[in-house]
Design a protein around this motif. Sequence first.
Motif, short mmCIF file in Angstrom:
data_model
loop_
_atom_site.label_atom_id
_atom_site.label_comp_id
_atom_site.label_asym_id
_atom_site.label_seq_id
_atom_site.Cartn_x
_atom_site.Cartn_y
_atom_site.Cartn_z
N MET D 1 37.05 45.44 43.09
CA MET D 1 37.43 43.99 42.71
C MET D 1 36.12 43.42 41.90
SD MET D 1 39.93 42.17 43.42
CE MET D 1 40.38 40.82 44.47
N VAL D 2 35.11 43.63 42.67
CA VAL D 2 33.85 43.03 42.30
C VAL D 2 33.67 43.75 40.76
CG1 VAL D 2 31.08 43.01 42.48
CG2 VAL D 2 32.93 42.57 44.47
N HIS D 3 33.65 45.14 40.73
CA HIS D 3 33.50 45.58 39.44
C HIS D 3 34.36 45.19 38.42
CE1 HIS D 3 30.48 48.37 41.12
NE2 HIS D 3 31.47 48.64 41.88
N LEU D 4 35.75 44.90 38.68
CA LEU D 4 36.68 44.22 37.82
C LEU D 4 36.17 42.93 37.46
CD1 LEU D 4 39.07 44.47 36.08
CD2 LEU D 4 40.29 43.51 38.25
N VAL D 5 35.58 41.98 38.34
CA VAL D 5 35.21 40.74 37.89
C VAL D 5 33.92 40.98 36.88
CG1 VAL D 5 34.05 38.68 38.91
CG2 VAL D 5 35.83 39.78 40.02
N ASP D 6 33.11 41.74 37.35
CA ASP D 6 31.97 41.85 36.46
C ASP D 6 32.25 42.31 35.04
OD1 ASP D 6 30.12 40.72 37.99
OD2 ASP D 6 29.05 42.65 38.61
N ALA D 7 32.97 43.28 35.19
CA ALA D 7 33.34 43.76 33.85
C ALA D 7 34.00 42.75 32.69
CB ALA D 7 34.45 44.95 33.91
N LEU D 8 34.92 41.89 33.46
CA LEU D 8 35.70 40.66 32.71
C LEU D 8 34.58 39.83 32.19
CD1 LEU D 8 38.95 40.23 34.65
CD2 LEU D 8 38.61 40.93 32.54
N LEU D 9 33.64 39.58 33.29
CA LEU D 9 32.50 38.61 32.94
C LEU D 9 31.78 39.19 31.53
CD1 LEU D 9 31.35 37.42 36.43
CD2 LEU D 9 32.59 36.07 34.67
N MET D 10 31.22 40.50 31.51
CA MET D 10 30.55 41.23 30.50
C MET D 10 31.28 40.67 29.34
SD MET D 10 27.82 42.14 31.22
CE MET D 10 27.31 42.91 29.55
N ALA D 11 32.81 40.86 29.46
CA ALA D 11 33.48 40.71 28.21
C ALA D 11 33.26 39.27 27.56
CB ALA D 11 35.00 41.02 28.50
N VAL D 12 33.29 38.31 28.79
CA VAL D 12 33.06 37.06 28.03
C VAL D 12 31.80 36.78 27.46
CG1 VAL D 12 32.61 34.64 29.21
CG2 VAL D 12 34.65 36.16 30.20
N ILE D 13 30.95 37.59 28.16
CA ILE D 13 29.55 37.19 27.43
C ILE D 13 29.34 37.90 26.00
CG2 ILE D 13 27.07 38.09 27.51
CD1 ILE D 13 27.05 37.83 30.61
N ILE D 14 29.97 39.14 25.92
CA ILE D 14 30.22 39.76 24.60
C ILE D 14 30.87 38.80 23.74
CG2 ILE D 14 31.29 41.52 23.42
CD1 ILE D 14 30.44 43.23 25.93
N LEU D 15 31.86 38.18 24.33
CA LEU D 15 32.71 37.30 23.31
C LEU D 15 31.80 36.14 22.78
CD1 LEU D 15 36.18 37.03 25.12
CD2 LEU D 15 35.74 37.91 22.80
N ASN D 16 30.80 35.74 23.66
CA ASN D 16 29.89 34.85 23.24
C ASN D 16 29.29 35.19 22.00
OD1 ASN D 16 30.57 32.84 25.28
ND2 ASN D 16 28.86 33.60 26.48
N PHE D 17 28.68 36.52 22.05
CA PHE D 17 28.08 36.74 20.83
C PHE D 17 28.82 37.10 19.77
CE2 PHE D 17 25.21 38.13 24.48
CZ PHE D 17 24.08 37.89 23.73
N ILE D 45 41.84 36.89 40.51
CA ILE D 45 41.16 38.17 40.93
C ILE D 45 40.36 37.73 42.11
CG2 ILE D 45 39.86 40.43 40.06
CD1 ILE D 45 41.14 39.63 37.42
N VAL D 46 39.34 36.95 41.89
CA VAL D 46 38.24 36.49 42.75
C VAL D 46 38.91 36.01 44.06
CG1 VAL D 46 36.36 34.83 43.00
CG2 VAL D 46 36.91 35.99 40.81
N HIS D 47 39.77 35.08 44.14
CA HIS D 47 40.47 34.35 44.95
C HIS D 47 41.07 35.44 46.22
CE1 HIS D 47 41.52 30.92 47.23
NE2 HIS D 47 41.52 30.26 46.15
N HIS D 48 40.66 34.94 47.49
CA HIS D 48 40.92 36.18 48.52
C HIS D 48 42.36 36.08 48.75
CE1 HIS D 48 36.72 36.99 48.76
NE2 HIS D 48 36.44 35.87 49.10
N SER D 49 42.91 34.80 49.01
CA SER D 49 44.31 34.67 49.37
C SER D 49 44.86 33.76 48.31
CB SER D 49 44.44 33.62 50.49
OG SER D 49 43.73 32.51 50.33
N LEU D 166 33.52 28.37 43.88
CA LEU D 166 33.70 27.47 44.62
C LEU D 166 35.39 27.15 45.00
CD1 LEU D 166 31.85 24.58 42.74
CD2 LEU D 166 31.09 25.80 44.71
N LEU D 167 35.91 28.16 44.57
CA LEU D 167 37.34 28.06 44.74
C LEU D 167 37.93 27.51 45.94
CD1 LEU D 167 38.57 31.36 42.85
CD2 LEU D 167 38.79 29.07 41.99
N ASP D 168 37.09 27.96 47.02
CA ASP D 168 37.62 27.44 48.39
C ASP D 168 37.31 26.03 48.49
OD1 ASP D 168 38.34 29.97 49.01
OD2 ASP D 168 36.20 30.58 49.67
N ALA D 169 36.17 25.66 48.04
CA ALA D 169 35.90 24.15 48.25
C ALA D 169 36.62 23.25 47.39
CB ALA D 169 34.29 23.84 48.06
#
Lengths: 306, 651, 477, 216
Positions: D1-17, D45-49, D166-169
Amino acid sequence: MLSDALQTVLHLLVAFLLPPLLGGLIARTKAFVAGRVGPPLLQPYYDLARLVRKGSVISKTTTWVFKAGPVVSLASSMLAILFIPLGAHGPLLGFSGDVLLLVYLFGLGRFFTASAALDTGSAFEGMGAAREVSFAALAEPAFFFGLLCLCRITGSFELGTMLGPQLGSAWIAASAPLAMVCVAWLIVLLVENSRVPFDDPRTHLELTMVHEVMVLDHSGPAFGLIQYGAALKLQIYAAILVRAALPITTGNALTDWLVFLAGLAALAIAIGLCESTLARLKLTGIPKFLVGAGLASAFAVILLAR
Amino acid sequence: MTQVLLVLAILLALGSGVPALLGARDSNRRQRLGAGLVVAAGVFALCAVAVSALESAGILDATVTAGWLMRACGLDGMQRWFLVPIAILGPCAAVYGTGYWPQASHPENGRKVSLFLGMLVAGLMTIVCARNTWPFLFGWEAMALAAFFLVATEDDNPDVRQASWHYLVATHFTTLSLFAMFSLMRAATGSYDLGPLPASISVSLSNGLFLLALFGFGIKAGVFGLHVWLPGAHANSPSHVSAILSGFVLKIGIFGLIRVLLWLPHPQLWWGGVILALGTTSALYGVVAALGQHDLKRLLAYHSVENIGIILMGLGVALLGRSLGRTDLLILGLAGALLHVWNHCFFKSLLFLAAGSVVHAAHTRTIDQLGGLLRAMPWTGAAFLVGAVAICGLPPLNGFVSELLVYLGLLRLTTHQTGLFWLAGALAAPVLALVGALAVACFVKVFGAVFLGEPRTHAARHAVEAPRSMRVPMAVLGGLCLAIGLASPLLAPLLDGAVSMWTPHAHVRLLAPLGSVSLAALALVLIIALLAFWLAGRLRKTGSTRAVTWDCGYALPTARMQYTAASFADILTSLFDWVLKPVTHLTAPAGRFPRRATFSSHVTDIALDHAIYPLAERGFELLSRLRGLQGGRTQAYIVYIFAALIALLWW
Amino acid sequence: MLIALLILPLLVAVAAFLLPSDRGRAYLVPLGGLLHFGILAPLVAGPTVTSSGHWLVFDPLGKLVLGAISVLYLVCSFFVPGYLGHYNHRPNRFFVMAMLGFLSATSLVILAHHLGLMWVAMEATTLITAPLIYFNRNAKSLEATWKYLLICSVGIALALLGSFFLAYASIKNGLPPSLLFEDLVKLAPQLSRPWLHAAFALLLVGYGTKMGLAPMHTWKPDAYGEAPGIVGALLAGGLSNCAFIAILRVLRISQAGGDGVYAHEAMVVMGLVSMAFAAVFMVRQRDIKRMLAYSSVEHMGILVLGVGLGGEAVYGALLHVMNNAATKGVMFLAAANMHRTYGSKQIADIKGVLHRLPISGALFIAGFFAITGSPPFGPFVSLFTILGQMMKSGRFAVAALFLALLGIVFVGMGASVLAIVQGRPTALASASPEKEKLWSTAPIVVLLAIVVLLGFYVPAPLQHLLMQGTAMLEVTR
Amino acid sequence: MVHLVDALLMAVIILNFIALGSSRIRSSVRVVGYQGVILGTLPLIVHHSVTWRGVVIAMAAVLLKGLVIPKMLEASLHPARAPREARPFVGFISSLLLGAVGTGLALLFAQTLPLAEAHTGLLLVPASLSNVMTGFWILTTRRTAIAHVLGILVLENGVFTFGLLLLDAMPELVEAGVLLDVFVGVFLMGILLKHIDRELSEVDIAAEPMTILREE
């Protein structure tokens, strides 16, 4: 010994009758130096008497201010002389601060004399008035610093005391400042009374006159008032200067009076000699001279600070 | 009771312009009604002075006022002293205005003048009787803004616009420094009520407050260096407004200074020294600058600088006396300053009203375009003469009395034995004498050029005397000048009351020869009368003939041959050209048949033209360089946002 | 009841959409204003109202600001029909709808007691005012609207990030996740300090952009300059204050979280910087409305400066919200009258207003004296109170700077104002048929009357509210 | 799960460039669209429920950010007149370098902020701040109006990324409101872009556009 009442009468006589005589004495001295016989000593009195009886010619341009000039200037001199000590004899009137009254009375006289001159609309008289008020303004600090010296030395602001008996002893302590004051005051006297080298009452060119040109249009009794007023004014300055230079109080009234009158006569002769031997200053040089005199008497004050 | 009368007076004055405002643009009747209201306000104010004097003497007990009103306003000795002149001057100016600036002939701004004149008087009264910061500041700004609108009466004239602008900036800087001063005082006392500050405050705070008061009130009073607004404002406003401006608005600066100085603990010796030095400089500069003026009202305005200088000299002596522990110096200096406040109020407003009559009749303020008006306007001329003699400090009028007190203070300072402070007096007194003599020169010039000789222009030739509504106020003010000159001892109780605010149980007459001065003045009047009587008699007996003026043989003198005012003052102005810095414009005659050749010169103001303008120009230049920050590029704007963010995060 | 404040203007807006007549539609704006004011008045007088769930709370701070906005809106709304009648060739459907939506959105900003909801409402105000600024539909107003949207979007994005940071400050320390203000204030001492610190910086910059604090003010002169005068009045007196109250709400959390010293000092500096920026651009300003915009920047600076100083300066600042709103209303509406008559808002083109439009001219100059802090007008009281606090807390350097900047602003603004009102009117203006009418002057007179009244006397209920509001912002350490 | 999120976030950063380095506006628009799609799906993906409301909002986000907004922006580009190039003040290489520096700074700043235990190790905060910085660079270095809109979108994507913490809040209502506001904002900007396009002549575009309103 002279009684108080007698002294007062004498004081009044000297104050109001003597002044023209000074003019006569000066004229006589000048004639003597020039090798002429000259007019009689009493000529100024004859002149006055003649003027009072004469008719007048008055400019069409003028208003009542023209006539007020001689009246106010004489009146201010007449009031002023009452505050002046003649020799060792104290003044007839006096209050703390009368020294300022004296200065401002002359100012009043000047104001009206000059205004009367301007009332004629004459360019020459305007010129004279301008010179009169300007030079008088520049002479003011010189005169005033001297007064301040006397105030500080005697601790009084009343002419009677300032020129009173203490002054004799002050000469010993503060001779240098007082001497400077006397020199400055001599210059002030010459300026304020239109004497050579600052002015020449005998000149015949209106363009170069100061005081005389202002009164060109006056005639008859009014002119008489002016002449008498001028004599009074000379007497006032002379009396102050003589008292400051010769502050001798013997205690014997007769001696004191004689000393004073002798001093007056000497001053008149000195003025006469000045007028005979000196040339008239260039008009533009006069302000510098006056400022110099002012600085000299300011320096006298600063000398007192030691 | 006092408070009720005061509030009534203020409200009457404040509302005096309302009838005019609600009426037709050209209704003279409404304007007269307004003037009547101002007169009523003056009467109420004088009643308040009387009642409060009786109350404080314990003769009358008429306390019927609510507590908050008692805290807001009231009258102590000093306030009474300052309330009287405005209670007299305000009505005089309002009545004068009905003849001088009638709404029927000034429909475009007549109502404005009526409205703000009342507000000005009300503001001045409020300031004088305020006992709390808020009414003081309200009154202050009402005064300041009303005066601004009055100065800007003829705002289609560029000169007027410039003058009103200078005035407005100056007065706002006063207001700002008063804000600072009052809020500091509040911080020290914990209350907005005005009164002495606790001795617990530090010396540096006291010094700071002194400097703030000096700067703020100094601008209003027109102290040298801060006087930049004064000549223009006085010259360009309607003359009855100039009269109030010069007669009392400047004095309100003095009033503030006197009051605040009393409240400050730890008086330092240098305060007195600074004020004395400023006073001397102002007096000298004022008169020298006046000598160089060609504009009648501008000239009078510079004389205000001079007279404020004289007042400050008195105040400086008083402060030195306070610091040195010499009560005599304090009493003489303060009494001189206070009395000169009255005197200057009366003679200067008299001069402005007379100048107004001249402008009214001849439609010009240029001195060298007037002349010979005394014959056409005997009353105005006489009034001007009285004012001129008084302002020169000549006996037998009032100016002499107050200047004498200041002189006595200076002379006593000169005889102070320890230290070297006496030199301050010894240097200031002769300057004052010089100032007096220069004033004589200046007023001989003005009076001669405007009222004597031959008219120089067509307009001056056809001038007519002012209407009665303008002559009566002048007569009142002139009468007061004479009365104070001849009977100053009558004022002693009121003056003692004011001076006693600084030192208890002051008796001016114990130190100042008011009685002798009055006697001397009376004697002078008597001698003049006798001589005049004698001369009249002689002239009648010996006869006189009328002829043209003797002009050294020239038979056809014309008005253009007369000595002009500018030439008259030339000896003195050329002596002072290092401070006047005159600007000359010369079109020299050229060619074989020269056409028109002209020459003109005018003096500049050393503070305005040689300090403030260049400085302001520099400052604005500097600010303009920063304007590129808002250069229109969104990208730059976003950089600013992020820069601010990073700065805040970094902090 | 609170919901009604939000819904009613929207309902009127819907009516405006449906109404076919341009003339009739214009009268819906005063109607909306009246309705809003009518509901609001009893609520202000009553106790604090809380909606179920605490999302909407009408607390003293909100009463002060929304009260001021409602009054300003009501008075200005009477100006609208005449104004739109003057520009009757332009369709006014969206203008009227936006005007009404503005009322609803601002009410929501002030009522919202939820960090997220407040943000949503704030962004809504930005979006809804954009058509108002673009009313004139020319290149300049387009550029102004664009810059307004762009810069405010950046600012508001940062504010959202700040809100998230603040929320995270509680999650970080394992607190129950809540974005309600009351909860945040209550839990503040346990919030994570670094996050709180950063959140305040972000929110101050973000909402400061909306408020128009320098150096984030750059959109203001353009937007105020190109918007109709009445919109300028509402932006300066209404919208800016919404952003101000948002900052106040965040400040409370920061204070309670123990980061108050930083927050206060940041506000003092920001306030002074804003005054300085405004002063620079007000000197020799050539455009009358831009001048007013910079004046708004200056006074927003004064507001945060006052709150930053604390003590009685907070009272002064809250009072200044009212004073500034009313005075800005006076000046913008009077400027609008001049703009119509002279056909220009360049200072060089406008002369002799006192002759040409005596009432507007007099009101404008009175407004100038009021806004520069001259007694006896309201702003004087608030400025003097703020100054008093500076002296009381011994911040002499701040006081000196404050007064000096007020002085420069006075000189800069005064030169322009006098150039406008004095002198002879131009030939063009004399020829214009424009006349002073009741609708164009009476609203301004009312506003000025409020300004003068507040200078002499603060009514007891208002005084009460001000004290309550001040107490809410009292530093509790 | 965490790896997937991080991978997607890396993609976001690369898209920035990629967004920083690309010279053609059309491709930048698409890049930002892809970013929107990734970020829209992340909550699921991040959300638990997973709640149905969450799903709806995620769908809406993907739809708006990934499809509607890019299409709208492309539509506002006048086919004939609109600038194809982003015309930056700063060259593309420099832009990239700046972006790298910005991302580095963002990472450094993220280090100073303490994270809750559940979130340590996640790339969320650095990715969010990197997006903010990238948005800032685009906003300040590009000349054209449409590039600025893109900058804002990137910036908002950064904020949105942080919101994942902050998805819960964050109540869904507020989330929806945020989304709506962003959309309306961009929508309005799109309208204005059309107007700008119409107002400005070719000459204006060649010069510095949108700088009439300024102090001289």
